[in-house]
Scaffold this active site. Structure first.
Site, PDB file in Angstrom:
ATOM      1  N   CYS A  53       0.855  -1.186   0.000  1.00 20.09           N
ATOM      2  CA  CYS A  53       0.000   0.000   0.000  1.00 20.09           C
ATOM      3  C   CYS A  53       0.892   1.237   0.000  1.00 20.09           C
ATOM      4  CB  CYS A  53      -0.941   0.010   1.201  1.00 20.09           C
ATOM      5  SG  CYS A  53      -0.088   0.164   2.790  1.00 20.09           S
ATOM      6  N   ASP A  70       2.832  34.914 -25.438  1.00 19.83           N
ATOM      7  CA  ASP A  70       3.797  35.635 -26.252  1.00 19.83           C
ATOM      8  C   ASP A  70       3.234  35.701 -27.678  1.00 19.83           C
ATOM      9  OD1 ASP A  70       6.229  36.822 -27.039  1.00 19.83           O
ATOM     10  OD2 ASP A  70       6.960  34.878 -27.742  1.00 19.83           O
ATOM     11  N   ASP A 115       8.114  30.965 -25.961  1.00 18.74           N
ATOM     12  CA  ASP A 115       8.975  30.107 -26.770  1.00 18.74           C
ATOM     13  C   ASP A 115      10.109  29.471 -25.975  1.00 18.74           C
ATOM     14  OD1 ASP A 115      10.744  32.158 -26.334  1.00 18.74           O
ATOM     15  OD2 ASP A 115      10.604  32.987 -28.344  1.00 18.74           O
ATOM     16  N   ASP A 145      11.427  34.341 -23.042  1.00 19.39           N
ATOM     17  CA  ASP A 145      10.332  34.330 -22.081  1.00 19.39           C
ATOM     18  C   ASP A 145      10.669  33.519 -20.836  1.00 19.39           C
ATOM     19  OD1 ASP A 145       8.502  35.832 -23.702  1.00 19.39           O
ATOM     20  OD2 ASP A 145       8.252  34.059 -24.938  1.00 19.39           O
TER      21      ASP A 145
END
Length: 745
Positions: free
Chosen positions: A20, A434, A634, A638
Site C-alpha cells: 500500500c 507571447d 517560446d 520568455d
C-alpha cells in the site's frame, strides 16, 4: 575533489513487495535518512523509486541494500513491469486457492443464516476441526505475505495495510482456535459455536481479490501512459562502407546513416540526407496530420515513415533521443507528488496507528460500558474496526489519476514535467501569451523595404550580414530574403547585442546595426524623420513590425515584417474564454502589429514593447492581484516569465531547448493544445477530489458502523478491500471522460 564528483546523480529502481502507499512512504523515509541521499520519490502504483544522491558519499549498492533491509526488493527499472506481472500472477494463484478453501468455511455461516432450516449442509462441512484446518492453511500459508509485510513495517516503527489485515484476521482466527480447543469432545457443529474462521478467511480472500483488481487496473493505467516505450526499435538498418547491415539500436553511433523503409518507425534523431516522405509524428507531438519531410529536414525517433524510403544521418540514438527524454519526463511527472498527494501521505502516516487505537478503545467501551463483561461482543466490534479501516483508498486517490492524465497529455503532445503543475493548471484563470512563435507562426517574412539612400538590395545585404548567425525569427527572415535575391554577404565581426532591441557589428570597416525604434533613440540617439518616418508609420498602422538599418551612424533604410496568426489560434482563445480563462497578449513587438494579431485571434488585452523583465513584472503584478497565471512562450526570451508563472508552458517544435523550459512543454506548437491541457487538468483534479471525497466519507461513515457492532467482521474486511477497488475504478474512468471531452482518442 573536482566539480564532477560533487554533482548529484539520479537512479531509478523497480520495487517489489509494496502492499500500500504506507510502504512507499516507509521507503522514502528510510532511504531519505541515508547520508548522501538528497531526494527520494516512491510511487506505489508504478512500483518504482527515484533517488537523487551524491556519488562521493554513497553508492547505489548501499541504497539497494537498505531497501532490502526493510523488506522490499529493488531491481533495475526495466523490470518494473515484469515485477508487476509477477505480483499479479502470485496474487491470482493465492486468490484462487484462498477462494477454494474459503467456500467450505462459509457453510457454518450459511447454516446460521438459514432461519427456516431450509438449507441443510453435510455435517462434515460444519465440523469445527475441518474449519480449523482450512483456516490454518489460509491464515499461515496463503496469508504469510501479510505477516511478513506487517513484521517489516513494525520493525521499522511504521504501520501499513498488512498490519491491519494481520491483526484483524489473527484476532478472529486465534479466538476461534481457542473456542475449538476449549469445546472438548464430542464437538458441536461449527454454527453452534461462536467461531469466526470464516471471518478471517473471507477477509483474506476479499483483500486478495481487491489487490488483484488493483494491480490489474494499475497495470492497464501504466500501459496506457507508456505509449512511448512502444515506439522504440530493437534493431536498425545502418549503411556502413556503402553496405546496409542490421544492428541493435543501442550500437548506432552519431554520424551513422540509417535506412528507414516505408511504414517503419524511425529509430534515431537525425537529418534526412536522401529521400522525401510523409512522417506521422502524432504519438510524439499530438499533431494528427503527417508532416512532409525533405532532404535537410529533421526527424525524430518514434515517428513513423510514410510512403517512401529515407536515408537519415544520425544525431542522437538510444537514450539520447528526444523520445527517450520525453519518456523520462513523463515518468518524472508520474513519480512526482502533487500538493494533494503529499497531504494525503501525511494523513496515511498516522491513519493505521489511529485505527488500532480506536479498535482498542472500542473493545474497552463495549466491555466496560455498553455490555459489561461481554468480551465476545467487545472483541467482535473491535475486530470489525480493525478490518474496516484501510489507508489504501486514500493513498490511491491521486496517483492513478495522475498516471492516466499525464499519459493522455503526452499523447496530445503535452509533456508535464511535475505533477504539481497539472494541479496548478486546473486553477489557472489568466494566461499570458507571447506573440511570435506562440500566437503567430513565428516565421515572419519581409513585406516591404525602404532605402533612404541607395538600393533596397543594399539595405538587405547589410542587414543580412549582421543577422546571419542569429536565431531570431526576424533575423532568419532577413537572411532568407537575401538568399532569394542571390546576394553575396560580406563577413561581420565585433558584435554588440542590446537585449530585445538591436545588434551592431563591423561590416566592410563600417559600423552597421539592425534594431527597433527604441534602440535607435536610446543607444544611437537618432530620431525618425522624413521618408523613413512615413514608411514606419504606414507599415505599423498596417500591423507590421519595422526594423531599421544603420550604416556608420546614419539610417540606411527600414524593413517591415509580417507574421501570420496560427490557423487554430482563434479557436483556442475562444475555448479558453469559455473555460473562464482570461487571455492576455504580451509581446516585445510594437503596439500596432500586436493589436493586429490580437484582433485576429480574439484577444482583448494587449501589452506591447515589453522587455523580458517587463513580462516578468507583469506576471508578478497579476499574481499579486490574486490571479493564478499561466504563461505560454517560446522558452528563450520568455524564460524569466515562464519560471515565475504558476504554470509555464513552453511552445516547442520538438527541440531539446523546448524540453528544458517551463513546467509543461507543448511539443507541437499548436494553440489548441493549451485549452486541451487546461481541460485535462481540471477533469483530473475533479476526479482526484471525487476519489478523496469517497475515501474520507467511506471511513467517516463505515468506521462508526463497525464500532457500534452493526457490521460483522467479515463484512468489514470485504468493505475494506472494495473501498480501494472503487477508488481505482473511478480513477480509471477518467480515461474515458478525457476521451469524450476531447472528442477523440
Amino acid at each position: 575533489m573536482d566539480n564532477a564528483e560533487l554533482q548529484s546523480v539520479t537512479i531509478d529502481y523497480a520495487i517489489q513487495g509494496m502492499s500500500c502507499t504506507a510502504c512507499a512512504a516507509r521507503i522514502e523515509k528510510t532511504v531519505g535518512r541515508l547520508a548522501g541521499v538528497e531526494e527520494v520519490a516512491v510511487s506505489y502504483p508504478a512500483r518504482t523509486a527515484w533517488i537523487q544522491y551524491a556519488p562521493h558519499l554513497i553508492e547505489p549498492a548501499q541504497i539497494a541494500d537498505k531497501i532490502k533491509q526493510i523488506g522490499f526488493q529493488p531491481s533495475v527499472p526495466e523490470k518494473a513491469k515484469e515485477g508487476l506481472d509477477k505480483e499479479r500472477r502470485s496474487l491470482f494463484i493465492r486468490l484462487i486457492f484462498s477462494a477454494l478453501l474459503t467456500i467450505p468455511l462459509l457453510a457454518a455461516m450459511v447454516q446460521h443464516l438459514s432461519f427456516t432450516g431450509a438449507v441443510q449442509l453435510p455435517a462434515i462441512l460444519t465440523n469445527p476441526w475441518l474449519q480449523l484446518g482450512l483456516a490454518t492453511v489460509i491464515q499461515f500459508v496463503i496469508g504469510m505475505p501479510f505477516y511478513y509485510g506487517a513484521y517489516q513495517a513494525l520493525r521499522a516503527r511504521s504501520a501499513n495495510m498488512d498490519v491491519l489485515v494481520a491483526v484483524g484476521t489473527s484476532a478472529a482466527y486465534f479466538y476461534s482456535h481457542y473456542i475449538v480447543l476449549s469445546a472438548g469432545f464430542p464437538l458441536a457443529a461449527a454454527h453452534e459455536l461462536p467461531l469466526y474462521f470464516e471471518t478471517s478467511a473471507v477477509v483474506m480472500t476479499a483483500v486478495l481479490l481487491g489487490k488483484f483488481i488493483e494491480v490489474n487496473a494499475t497495470s492497464r493505467a501504466q500501459d496506457s501512459a507508456a505509449g512511448y516505450g512502444k515506439l522504440k526499435n530493437e534493431t536498425v538498418l545502418v549503411e556502413r562502407a556503402g553496405t546496409p547491415m542490421e544492428i541493435k539500436t543501442e550500437f548506432v553511433r552519431i554520424g551513422d546513416y540509417v535506412l528507414v523503409n516505408p511504414g517503419e518507425t524511425i529509430p534515431v534523431d537525425g537529418v534526412i540526407t536522401k529521400g522525401e516522405s510523409d512522417v506521422n509524428e502524432s504519438l510524439l507531438t499530438g499533431e494528427s496530420l503527417p508532416a512532409a519531410k525533405y532532404a535537410g529536414d529533421r526527424v525524430w525517433a518514434g515517428t513513423v515513415n510514410g510512403r517512401h524510403p529515407l536515408r537519415i544521418r544520425t544525431e542522437a540514438a538510444g537514450h539520447s533521443t528526444m523520445l527517450n527524454r520525453i519518456s523520462e519526463l513523463v515518468r518524472q511527472a508520474q513519480r512526482n507528488k502533487s500538493a494533494i498527494q503529499r497531504q494525503v501521505d501525511k494523513v496515511s502516516g498516522w491513519f493505521v496507528p489511529a485505527m488500532l487505537l480506536l479498535a482498542a478503545l472500542t473493545f474497552l467501551a463495549w466491555f466496560f460500558i455498553f455490555v459489561p463483561g461481554n468480551w465476545e461482543q467487545a472483541f467482535r466490534c473491535s475486530v470489525a474496526v480493525v478490518l474496516v479501516a484501510c489507508p489504501c483508498a486514500l493513498g490511491l486517490a491521486t496517483p492513478i489519476s495522475l498516471v492516466v492524465a499525464t499519459g493522455r497529455l503526452a499523447k496530445k503532445g503535452v509533456v508535464v514535467k511535475e505533477a504539481g503543475a497539472l494541479e496548478r493548471l486546473a486553477q489557472v484563470n489568466t494566461i499570458i501569451l507571447d506573440k511570435t512563435g506562440t500566437l503567430t507562426e513565428g516565421k515572419p517574412r519581409i513585406r516591404q523595404v525602404y532605402a533612404h539612400n541607395g538600393s533596397k538590395s543594399a539595405v538587405i545585404r547589410l542587414a543580412a550580414a549582421v543577422e546571419f548567425h542569429s536565431a531570431h525569427p526576424l533575423a532568419k527572415a532577413i537572411v532568407t530574403e537575401s538568399d532569394k535575391m542571390g546576394l553575396v554577404l560580406p563577413s561581420a565581426e565585433q558584435f554588440v547585442y542590446t537585449s530585445a532591441k538591436g545588434v551592431e557589428a563591423t561590416v566592410e570597416n563600417r559600423q552597421v546595426g539592425v534594431g527597433n525604434a527604441a534602440w535607435l533613440i536610446e543607444k544611437l540617439h537618432l530620431q525618425l524623420s522624413g521618408g523613413v518616418a512615413l514608411f514606419a508609420n504606414e507599415r505599423e498602422r498596417a500591423g507590421e513590425t519595422v526594423l531599421y538599418v544603420i550604416d556608420d551612424g546614419k539610417i540606411a533604410g527600414a524593413m517591415s515584417f509580417t507574421d501570420t496568426v496560427k490557423p487554430n489560434a482563434r479557436e483556442a482563445i475562444s475555448r479558453l474564454k469559455r473555460a473562464g480563462v482570461a487571455v492576455i497578449l504580451a509581446t516585445g513587438d510594437h503596439l500596432a502589429p500586436a493589436l493586429g494579431a490580437a484582433k485576429e485571434a480574439g484577444i482583448d488585452k494587449v501589452y506591447a514593447s515589453l522587455l523580458p523583465e517587463d513580462k516578468l513584472e507583469l506576471v508578478r503584478k497579476l499574481q499579486a492581484g490574486g490571479r493564478c497565471v499561466g504563461m505560454a512562450g517560446d522558452g528563450w526570451n520568455d524564460a524569466p516569465a515562464l519560471a515565475a508563472s504558476d504554470v509555464g508552458m513552453a511552445m516547442g517544435d520538438g527541440t531539446e531547448a523546448a524540453l528544458t523550459a517551463g513546467h509543461l512543454t507543448l511539443l507541437q506548437p499548436r494553440m489548441t493544445a493549451i485549452p486541451e491541457a487546461v481541460l485535462i487538468s481540471r477533469l483530473t483534479v475533479r476526479n482526484v477530489r471525487q476519489n478523496l471525497t469517497f475515501a474520507f466519507i467511506y471511513n467517516a461513515l463505515i468506521i462508526p458502523f463497525a464500532a457500534y457492532g452493526m457490521l460483522q467482521p467479515w463484512m468489514a474486511g470485504t468493505a475494506m478491500a472494495f473501498s480501494s477497488v472503487s477508488v481505482v475504478g473511478n480513477a480509471l474512468r477518467l480515461n474515458g471522460r478525457l476521451r469524450r471531452a476531447l472528442g477523440h482518442s
